[in-house]
Design a protein around this motif. Structure first.
Motif, PDB file in Angstrom:
ATOM      1  N   SER A 143       0.836  -1.206   0.000  1.00 20.98           N
ATOM      2  CA  SER A 143       0.000   0.000   0.000  1.00 20.98           C
ATOM      3  C   SER A 143       0.868   1.251   0.000  1.00 20.98           C
ATOM      4  O   SER A 143       0.772   2.116   0.883  1.00 20.98           O
ATOM      5  N   TRP A 144       1.735   1.363  -0.999  1.00 19.88           N
ATOM      6  CA  TRP A 144       2.689   2.463  -1.050  1.00 19.88           C
ATOM      7  C   TRP A 144       1.990   3.816  -1.179  1.00 19.88           C
ATOM      8  O   TRP A 144       2.422   4.805  -0.577  1.00 19.88           O
ATOM      9  N   ARG A 145       0.960   3.869  -1.966  1.00 20.97           N
ATOM     10  CA  ARG A 145       0.268   5.143  -2.182  1.00 20.97           C
ATOM     11  C   ARG A 145      -0.290   5.681  -0.866  1.00 20.97           C
ATOM     12  O   ARG A 145      -0.100   6.859  -0.534  1.00 20.97           O
ATOM     13  N   GLY A 146      -0.968   4.832  -0.112  1.00 21.37           N
ATOM     14  CA  GLY A 146      -1.527   5.261   1.158  1.00 21.37           C
ATOM     15  C   GLY A 146      -0.448   5.662   2.148  1.00 21.37           C
ATOM     16  O   GLY A 146      -0.594   6.643   2.896  1.00 21.37           O
ATOM     17  N   ALA A 147       0.678   4.912   2.151  1.00 22.87           N
ATOM     18  CA  ALA A 147       1.764   5.225   3.074  1.00 22.87           C
ATOM     19  C   ALA A 147       2.375   6.584   2.763  1.00 22.87           C
ATOM     20  O   ALA A 147       2.644   7.385   3.666  1.00 22.87           O
ATOM     21  N   LEU A 148       2.604   6.858   1.476  1.00 20.30           N
ATOM     22  CA  LEU A 148       3.190   8.137   1.088  1.00 20.30           C
ATOM     23  C   LEU A 148       2.229   9.296   1.343  1.00 20.30           C
ATOM     24  O   LEU A 148       2.656  10.383   1.784  1.00 20.30           O
ATOM     25  N   ILE A 149       0.951   9.075   1.081  1.00 23.32           N
ATOM     26  CA  ILE A 149      -0.032  10.127   1.374  1.00 23.32           C
ATOM     27  C   ILE A 149      -0.088  10.390   2.875  1.00 23.32           C
ATOM     28  O   ILE A 149      -0.115  11.548   3.327  1.00 23.32           O
ATOM     29  N   GLY A 150      -0.101   9.320   3.660  1.00 21.13           N
ATOM     30  CA  GLY A 150      -0.149   9.476   5.114  1.00 21.13           C
ATOM     31  C   GLY A 150       1.054  10.234   5.643  1.00 21.13           C
ATOM     32  O   GLY A 150       0.920  11.149   6.466  1.00 21.13           O
ATOM     33  N   ALA A 151       2.260   9.864   5.166  1.00 24.46           N
ATOM     34  CA  ALA A 151       3.473  10.542   5.621  1.00 24.46           C
ATOM     35  C   ALA A 151       3.470  12.001   5.191  1.00 24.46           C
ATOM     36  O   ALA A 151       3.798  12.896   5.987  1.00 24.46           O
ATOM     37  N   ALA A 155       3.108  14.992   7.999  1.00 25.98           N
ATOM     38  CA  ALA A 155       4.267  15.870   8.146  1.00 25.98           C
ATOM     39  C   ALA A 155       3.930  17.290   7.688  1.00 25.98           C
ATOM     40  O   ALA A 155       4.366  18.273   8.305  1.00 25.98           O
ATOM     41  N   GLY A 156       3.143  17.413   6.606  1.00 26.64           N
ATOM     42  CA  GLY A 156       2.752  18.728   6.128  1.00 26.64           C
ATOM     43  C   GLY A 156       1.926  19.485   7.139  1.00 26.64           C
ATOM     44  O   GLY A 156       2.107  20.704   7.330  1.00 26.64           O
ATOM     45  N   TYR A 157       1.030  18.787   7.806  1.00 26.51           N
ATOM     46  CA  TYR A 157       0.183  19.431   8.813  1.00 26.51           C
ATOM     47  C   TYR A 157       1.028  19.964   9.971  1.00 26.51           C
ATOM     48  O   TYR A 157       0.887  21.130  10.382  1.00 26.51           O
ATOM     49  N   TYR A 158       1.928  19.129  10.488  1.00 26.95           N
ATOM     50  CA  TYR A 158       2.722  19.573  11.632  1.00 26.95           C
ATOM     51  C   TYR A 158       3.782  20.591  11.229  1.00 26.95           C
ATOM     52  O   TYR A 158       4.195  21.414  12.059  1.00 26.95           O
ATOM     53  N   LEU A 171      10.881  20.906  15.384  1.00 24.05           N
ATOM     54  CA  LEU A 171      11.065  20.209  14.121  1.00 24.05           C
ATOM     55  C   LEU A 171      11.156  18.696  14.328  1.00 24.05           C
ATOM     56  O   LEU A 171      10.899  17.930  13.404  1.00 24.05           O
ATOM     57  N   GLY A 172      11.523  18.284  15.522  1.00 18.99           N
ATOM     58  CA  GLY A 172      11.535  16.855  15.811  1.00 18.99           C
ATOM     59  C   GLY A 172      10.152  16.251  15.715  1.00 18.99           C
ATOM     60  O   GLY A 172       9.977  15.126  15.208  1.00 18.99           O
ATOM     61  N   ASP A 173       9.154  16.995  16.180  1.00 18.18           N
ATOM     62  CA  ASP A 173       7.764  16.530  16.081  1.00 18.18           C
ATOM     63  C   ASP A 173       7.313  16.494  14.628  1.00 18.18           C
ATOM     64  O   ASP A 173       6.545  15.609  14.231  1.00 18.18           O
ATOM     65  N   VAL A 174       7.780  17.456  13.840  1.00 17.09           N
ATOM     66  CA  VAL A 174       7.452  17.461  12.412  1.00 17.09           C
ATOM     67  C   VAL A 174       8.074  16.247  11.731  1.00 17.09           C
ATOM     68  O   VAL A 174       7.424  15.553  10.940  1.00 17.09           O
ATOM     69  N   VAL A 176       9.090  13.340  13.056  1.00 12.14           N
ATOM     70  CA  VAL A 176       8.573  12.033  13.475  1.00 12.14           C
ATOM     71  C   VAL A 176       7.203  11.761  12.873  1.00 12.14           C
ATOM     72  O   VAL A 176       6.761  10.608  12.815  1.00 12.14           O
ATOM     73  N   ALA A 177       6.540  12.802  12.378  1.00 11.24           N
ATOM     74  CA  ALA A 177       5.260  12.595  11.702  1.00 11.24           C
ATOM     75  C   ALA A 177       5.432  11.804  10.407  1.00 11.24           C
ATOM     76  O   ALA A 177       4.475  11.187   9.930  1.00 11.24           O
TER      77      ALA A 177
END
Length: 241
Positions: A143-151, A155-158, A171-174, A176-177
């Motif tokens: 499920s590469w597409r879902g994994a990349l979208i999730g990451a 990360a974009g949100y944080y 930035l560590g929290d960003v 680790v997202a």
């Protein structure tokens, strides 16, 4: 016959999980230092090398008995619990290997963040890279597409929160997202919403408890809460898929 043979095998797997806990304890003790200090290599009290002096379940230096790193026996208990829950879920084969690496790496980060509010980028990078490598044998069936979208989304949100809060969020929290979103997104990228809600709810509950108990104010280790939430979501989602 299947039940009688699978039970000893699972117990053996849990034994393997316990076998890596000295390494996990060393990683925690080595990296759990303030950002303005070098990585710990020796006990501050007696100068003994932390490997293997502080890698026992007691969580203290074997030479001078000074407490260093994670609390006694907690790493061992959480490692066995995490691996046991993964075994009980529907995760198998290369997915099991990847999620084991993912969960144990994030466990190390959670202890470090809870201790010194720090999420070392090199550990985050190793967790992400190892997870990708272990999932690579699944090829296009994964499920590469879902994994990349999730990451990317997490990360974009944080990152947006980091910019908006003017470094109120580290930035560590960003960073680790990225592994969190990747691991959760492999199952279903929409589950990152559940991780964010649960993680922030754990933080809010901690604030309430501190106020009710008149505990002193202290910064919250958001990364630790997000890690706990991500593991709970992954295990639950894997078990019911």
């Amino acid at each position: 016959m299947t039940t009688t043979t699978s039970t000893p095998r699972r117990l053996g797997h849990l034994g393997y999980a316990l076998a890596v806990t000295p390494l996990l304890r060393w990683l925690i003790a080595h990296h759990a230092v303030p950002a303005d200090q070098p990585w710990r290599t020796r006990c501050e009290a007696c100068a003994a090398a932390i490997w293997p002096a502080v890698c026992t379940p007691a969580g203290q230096c074997r030479t001078c008995h000074t407490r260093i790193g994670a609390p006694p026996y907690l790493v061992e208990v959480l490692t066995v619990a995490a691996f046991g829950l993964l075994l009980a879920s529907d995760v198998r084969g290369w997915e099991l290997a990847a999620y084991t690496w993912w969960s144990l790496g994030l466990l190390v980060l959670a202890f470090i963040d809870a201790t010194v509010l720090r999420l070392p980028h090199r550990l985050t990078a190793a967790i992400t890279a190892g997870t990708v490598v272990l999932l690579a044998p699944l090829g296009l069936t994964g499920s590469w597409r879902g994994a990349l979208i999730g990451a990317g989304c997490m990360a974009g949100y944080y990152l947006a929160v980091h910019v908006a809060s003017r470094s109120g969020l580290g930035l560590g929290d960003v960073a680790v997202a990225v592994p969190i979103g990747f691991g959760v997104g492999w199952l279903d990228w929409r589950l990152i919403i559940a991780v964010a809600v649960l993680g922030h709810s754990l933080g809010a509950a901690t604030i309430v408890i501190r106020r009710l108990t008149n505990a002193p104010r202290a910064p919250l280790p958001l990364g630790t809460y997000l890690i706990a939430a991500s593991f709970a979501v992954v295990v639950t989602a894997a078990a019911i898929r």
